[in-house]
Enzyme design. Structure first.
Site, PDB file in Angstrom:
ATOM      1  N   CYS A 262     -55.477 -53.000 -55.356  1.00 47.49           N
ATOM      2  CA  CYS A 262     -54.965 -53.324 -56.694  1.00 47.49           C
ATOM      3  C   CYS A 262     -55.105 -52.199 -57.712  1.00 47.49           C
ATOM      4  O   CYS A 262     -54.105 -51.677 -58.191  1.00 47.49           O
ATOM      5  CB  CYS A 262     -55.666 -54.569 -57.215  1.00 47.49           C
ATOM      6  SG  CYS A 262     -55.303 -56.016 -56.216  1.00 47.49           S
TER       7      CYS A 262
HETATM    8  N1  LIG Z   1     -56.477 -58.117 -51.829  1.00 53.15           N
HETATM    9  C1  LIG Z   1     -56.642 -58.490 -53.087  1.00 53.15           C
HETATM   10  O1  LIG Z   1     -57.761 -58.574 -53.584  1.00 53.15           O
HETATM   11  C2  LIG Z   1     -55.450 -58.876 -53.959  1.00 53.15           C
HETATM   12  C3  LIG Z   1     -55.705 -59.561 -55.160  1.00 53.15           C
HETATM   13  C4  LIG Z   1     -54.644 -59.941 -55.954  1.00 53.15           C
HETATM   14  C5  LIG Z   1     -53.343 -59.612 -55.568  1.00 53.15           C
HETATM   15  N2  LIG Z   1     -53.102 -58.917 -54.428  1.00 53.15           N
HETATM   16  C6  LIG Z   1     -51.712 -58.637 -54.088  1.00 53.15           C
HETATM   17  O2  LIG Z   1     -51.276 -59.567 -53.099  1.00 53.15           O
HETATM   18  C7  LIG Z   1     -50.355 -58.947 -52.200  1.00 53.15           C
HETATM   19  C8  LIG Z   1     -50.864 -59.047 -50.775  1.00 53.15           C
HETATM   20  O3  LIG Z   1     -52.081 -58.320 -50.671  1.00 53.15           O
HETATM   21  P1  LIG Z   1     -53.131 -58.564 -49.509  1.00 53.15           P
HETATM   22  O4  LIG Z   1     -54.399 -57.905 -49.969  1.00 53.15           O
HETATM   23  O5  LIG Z   1     -53.171 -59.990 -49.103  1.00 53.15           O
HETATM   24  O6  LIG Z   1     -52.469 -57.683 -48.345  1.00 53.15           O
HETATM   25  P2  LIG Z   1     -52.840 -57.747 -46.789  1.00 53.15           P
HETATM   26  O7  LIG Z   1     -52.382 -56.458 -46.210  1.00 53.15           O
HETATM   27  O8  LIG Z   1     -54.261 -58.184 -46.603  1.00 53.15           O
HETATM   28  O9  LIG Z   1     -51.942 -58.929 -46.221  1.00 53.15           O
HETATM   29  C9  LIG Z   1     -50.549 -58.897 -46.186  1.00 53.15           C
HETATM   30  C10 LIG Z   1     -50.115 -59.467 -44.833  1.00 53.15           C
HETATM   31  O10 LIG Z   1     -48.699 -59.601 -44.870  1.00 53.15           O
HETATM   32  C11 LIG Z   1     -48.211 -59.288 -43.566  1.00 53.15           C
HETATM   33  N3  LIG Z   1     -46.784 -59.009 -43.708  1.00 53.15           N
HETATM   34  C12 LIG Z   1     -46.177 -57.893 -44.178  1.00 53.15           C
HETATM   35  N4  LIG Z   1     -44.836 -58.063 -44.202  1.00 53.15           N
HETATM   36  C13 LIG Z   1     -44.591 -59.318 -43.751  1.00 53.15           C
HETATM   37  C14 LIG Z   1     -43.417 -60.083 -43.555  1.00 53.15           C
HETATM   38  N5  LIG Z   1     -42.220 -59.594 -43.848  1.00 53.15           N
HETATM   39  N6  LIG Z   1     -43.526 -61.323 -43.052  1.00 53.15           N
HETATM   40  C15 LIG Z   1     -44.759 -61.835 -42.759  1.00 53.15           C
HETATM   41  N7  LIG Z   1     -45.914 -61.163 -42.932  1.00 53.15           N
HETATM   42  C16 LIG Z   1     -45.834 -59.922 -43.430  1.00 53.15           C
HETATM   43  C17 LIG Z   1     -49.075 -58.128 -43.131  1.00 53.15           C
HETATM   44  O11 LIG Z   1     -49.060 -57.972 -41.730  1.00 53.15           O
HETATM   45  C18 LIG Z   1     -50.443 -58.549 -43.667  1.00 53.15           C
HETATM   46  O12 LIG Z   1     -51.183 -59.310 -42.717  1.00 53.15           O
HETATM   47  C19 LIG Z   1     -50.198 -57.526 -52.706  1.00 53.15           C
HETATM   48  O13 LIG Z   1     -49.095 -57.464 -53.577  1.00 53.15           O
HETATM   49  C20 LIG Z   1     -51.475 -57.296 -53.484  1.00 53.15           C
HETATM   50  O14 LIG Z   1     -51.312 -56.303 -54.488  1.00 53.15           O
HETATM   51  C21 LIG Z   1     -54.147 -58.565 -53.592  1.00 53.15           C
END
Ligand SMILES: NC(=O)c1ccc[n+]([C@@H]2O[C@H](COP(=O)([O-])OP(=O)(O)OC[C@H]3O[C@@H](n4cnc5c(N)ncnc54)[C@H](O)[C@@H]3O)[C@@H](O)[C@H]2O)c1
Length: 420
Positions: A262
């Site tokens: 983030c």
């Molecule tokens: N990690 C955090 O603390 C956090 C907090 C708030 C917001 N976010 C936001 O949330 C979003 C996701 O982040 P995250 O940390 O969960 O990422 P992550 O990488 O942990 O998880 C994302 C998942 O989506 C899968 N993926 C990608 N493309 C796909 C598709 N087309 N169909 C199905 N699955 C797919 C990936 O394989 C992965 O497992 C981002 O925009 C991030 O900025 C993250």
């Protein structure tokens, strides 16, 4: 009996907790995940997200209302879809390809009356300008008129035992009143409190405001810490004292740089949009990036100076680094400031030992030797650099080893310890 069918696209740090909570709320949930190995592991009861224990995952599987899948055919027939896929930066430009691909995969399964909620962090306008046209083209339906569309940012704080998805207020929005009602209705079942905002752009901006606020304030205390040291003032004492003010002040602390998915990325989504749409520079974001991105250089300079005090060079010294994760008690090493610190030390000729039981071996940079942090590991080292304050670090051993320690978290105290 289920209250409806939900698909959560992306089963990562954000998507898996949402899926678990939806099961708890009574939905029949499909966790759609392109990484087939992850889907298999989840169905076997193996969680890759620390905040979701194997027991919690097993409980969800045992209800018969949760299943992970990499098969697009399983998307059929959903009532509510949540998109929680990555939004990285590529070459200084937001990379929305994951959102585009997720929306295109979902589109043929959108039906009249369905609700689609974007949850990935992104710049204002993404939901209505990017996601809506993709869903409309693939479904032959009209967003708003035929199906509901909204945005709800995630506020999850991995490793935080006090503020979890269910008790953190959740901002919700829709492209019209009916969409807002659908999005809010869904999350009202999952969390204790929802916070409706006037539109999807406002909800998208809310998330960027929160993270930019944090990023800028961390940069402020980082810069202050460097100046205060040169002035001979204990910045931590000042921060502790300022934090007693009950209003108008919020505590932020210096550190070796910002990491994770983030903080190093989200503010740049905003500055990129300001530049692209208005031709202007978002100066606060640029300044904060500049300060925070250079903190690893500062840490390395401090290591050099501490070794110099012992008449030693970095070249040929052994540096014991604590922490590769971007913050305490998580295995997430994305964008971690530990990596540039380790690489710079190696470039200068140091042998680097690493203690971090949380991160997977595959994440460890080449040439780094993993250790567990015993007294023998410390006696091997010329200096220790404490970058991440994991709860399971053996701090008594670090402080008692008689080895100089640069503590970047203000977690250690003793005659051999210097703070950032
Ligand atoms: N990690 C955090 O603390 C956090 C907090 C708030 C917001 N976010 C936001 O949330 C979003 C996701 O982040 P995250 O940390 O969960 O990422 P992550 O990488 O942990 O998880 C994302 C998942 O989506 C899968 N993926 C990608 N493309 C796909 C598709 N087309 N169909 C199905 N699955 C797919 C990936 O394989 C992965 O497992 C981002 O925009 C991030 O900025 C993250």
């Amino acid at each position: 009996m289920t209250v409806g069918r939900t698909v959560v696209i992306g089963q990562g740090y954000v998507g898996l907790p949402v899926a678990m909570r939806a099961v708890h709320a009574g939905y029949d949930v499909l966790g759609f995940e392109v990484d087939a190995a992850k889907a298999v592991a989840l169905n076997d009861g193996r969680s890759h997200v620390e905040d979701i224990t194997a027991e919690a995952l097993r409980e969800a599987l045992d209800t018969g209302r949760y299943r992970a899948s990499a098969d697009v055919a399983d998307l059929a027939g959903f009532d509510v879809a949540v998109i929680s896929v990555p939004t990285p930066m590529g070459e200084g430009v937001p990379d929305l390809s994951y959102i585009e691909s997720a929306a295109a995969t979902l589109a043929p399964h959108v039906r009249s009356g369905s609700t689609v909620i974007l949850e990935s962090t992104t710049y204002p306008g993404t939901t209505e300008e990017l996601v809506a046209p993709i869903l409309e083209a693939g479904s032959g339906l009209s967003a708003g008129a035929d199906f509901h569309l909204g945005y709800s940012p995630e506020r999850i704080d991995p490793g935080n035992p006090n503020w979890r998805l269910e008790n953190t207020p959740k901002v919700v929005s829709g492209m019209d009143a009916a969409s807002l009602a659908a999005v809010q209705g869904f999350f009202d079942r999952l969390v204790e409190r929802t916070v409706p905002v006037s539109g999807t752009r406002e909800a998208e901006l809310t998330k960027l405001l929160e993270n930019t606020f944090r990023h800028v304030n961390i940069a402020l205390v980082n810069e202050l810490a460097m100046f205060a040291r040169d002035l001979g003032i204990d910045v931590w004492d000042a921060i502790d004292a300022a934090s007693t003010k009950p209003f108008g002040y919020m505590r932020f602390t210096p550190g070796p740089g910002v990491g994770g998915h983030c903080l190093p990325i989200d503010p740049s989504y905003l500055s990129w949009q300001v530049e692209r749409s208005l031709g202007q520079t978002f100066r606060f974001v640029e300044l904060a990036n500049d300060v925070n991105e250079h903190m690893p250089d500062y840490v390395v300079r401090r290591v050099q100076a501490m070794l110099n005090d012992q008449r030693k060079a970095v070249n040929g010294s052994t540096v014991l680094v604590y922490g590769l994760a971007y913050k305490a008690n998580t295995s997430d090493a994305r964008e971690t400031p530990s990596r540039p610190i380790i690489e710079q030390l190696q470039d200068l000729g140091a042998r680097v030992l690493l203690v971090d039981p949380h991160v997977a071996d595959a994440q460890v940079p080449d040439g780094v030797e993993q250790r567990t942090g015993t007294a023998a590991d410390l006696s091997d080292a010329d200096i220790a650099v404490y970058l991440v304050d994991h709860d399971d670090n053996d701090t008594a051993t670090i402080v008692g080893a008689g080895v100089p320690v640069l503590d970047c978290r203000h977690a250690l105290h003793g005659p051999d310890v210097q703070h950032l």
